[in-house]
Scaffold this active site. Structure first.
Site, PDB file in Angstrom:
ATOM      1  N   ASP A 180       0.830  -1.210   0.000  1.00 46.07           N
ATOM      2  CA  ASP A 180       0.000   0.000   0.000  1.00 46.07           C
ATOM      3  C   ASP A 180       0.863   1.259   0.000  1.00 46.07           C
ATOM      4  OD1 ASP A 180      -2.486   1.270   0.015  1.00 46.07           O
ATOM      5  OD2 ASP A 180      -3.276  -0.024   1.593  1.00 46.07           O
ATOM      6  N   ASP A 235      -9.826   2.518  -3.195  1.00 41.50           N
ATOM      7  CA  ASP A 235     -10.597   1.325  -2.846  1.00 41.50           C
ATOM      8  C   ASP A 235     -11.897   1.256  -3.627  1.00 41.50           C
ATOM      9  OD1 ASP A 235      -8.665   0.772  -1.007  1.00 41.50           O
ATOM     10  OD2 ASP A 235      -9.993   0.752   0.732  1.00 41.50           O
TER      11      ASP A 235
END
Ligand SMILES: *[C@@H]1O[C@H](CO)[C@@H](O)[C@H](O)[C@H]1NC(C)=O
Length: 242
Positions: A180, A235
């Site tokens: 990430d 997301d």
């Protein structure tokens, strides 16, 4: 970037070598000097990849803990998910990755600088979980961030610890890393993400490398050189507004 002679496909190299033995010697010499970058066939041609681990030639399929559980994961949930992938037939259909997202690690590295599993929620450790998942014919994925902490800030990130963490993940039998982009230090994605690619390449295990830098810095243009997949958006959730 156009491939140089050194990066052309091994097949062309071998074919030429069959005709001229002398050239074989030069092909081998090139291979030896070009060990960190390899060319893979992708159907429509070839592309250079740093993580030449043979993975990701077709899209990865499986399960990730974030969408449903967010931070509320533990080893029981993950084992049951592995069981369910098999029992429902999804594993047979190719959904073989069981991937932990944020919150799997203890909040601090141990006194030797290693990430460790959260002792409350993963008391048996990640190696035991990987062994279990492998015993079902599935693969285990793990998560970290190219920053000082992960997005939740509840566990360490891998920035500056790439080699240690890649080797730790490999020693546990981890098959996949989602990397990430939270809590970064200002260095560009094009620097931080390749560092982990190199660390994984040197880890001694083939670990699928999933770049999750959200589409910053035109990742579609360079992600394929460093990772097995590269996410291009923030997301997504199970909402159907488009
Ligand atoms: C794991 O989470 C589930 C669901 O929240 C809970 O029922 C279970 O007790 C937890 N197990 C462990 C070992 O924490």
């Amino acid at each position: 970037m156009a491939p140089t002679a050194a990066q052309r496909s091994p097949t062309a190299c071998a074919a030429t070598a069959a005709v001229l033995l002398l050239l074989l010697t030069s092909c081998l010499a090139v291979a030896a000097t070009d060990a960190t970058t390899t060319t893979v066939a992708t159907g429509g041609g070839t592309r250079r990849v740093l993580v030449a681990n043979g993975l990701g030639l077709t899209p990865q399929m499986g399960w990730n803990s974030w969408n449903h559980f967010q931070g509320n994961i533990n080893e029981t949930i993950i084992r049951r998910t592995a069981d369910a992938l098999v029992a429902t037939g999804l594993a047979k259909a190719g959904y073989t990755y069981v991937n932990l997202d944020d919150y799997w690690a203890d909040s601090q590295r141990n006194n030797k600088g290693y990430m460790v599993a959260n002792p409350k929620t993963f008391p048996s450790g990640i190696k035991a979980l990987a062994d279990y998942v492998h015993s079902k014919g599935l693969k285990l994925g793990l998560y970290s961030s190219a920053g000082t902490r992960t997005c939740s800030k509840q566990m360490p990130g891998s920035l500056g610890h790439e080699d240690t963490d890649a080797k730790t993940f490999a020693s546990w039998g981890v098959d996949y890393l989602k990397y990430d982009n939270c809590n970064r230090d200002g260095t560009p994605e094009t620097v931080r993400f390749p560092r982990m690619a190199r660390a994984l390449t040197n880890s001694g295990r083939s670990i699928f490398y999933s770049l999750c830098e959200w589409g910053n810095m035109d990742v579609a243009k360079w992600g394929g050189s460093y990772g097995n997949s590269w996410r291009t958006t923030g997301d997504i959730t199970d909402t159907w507004t488009r």
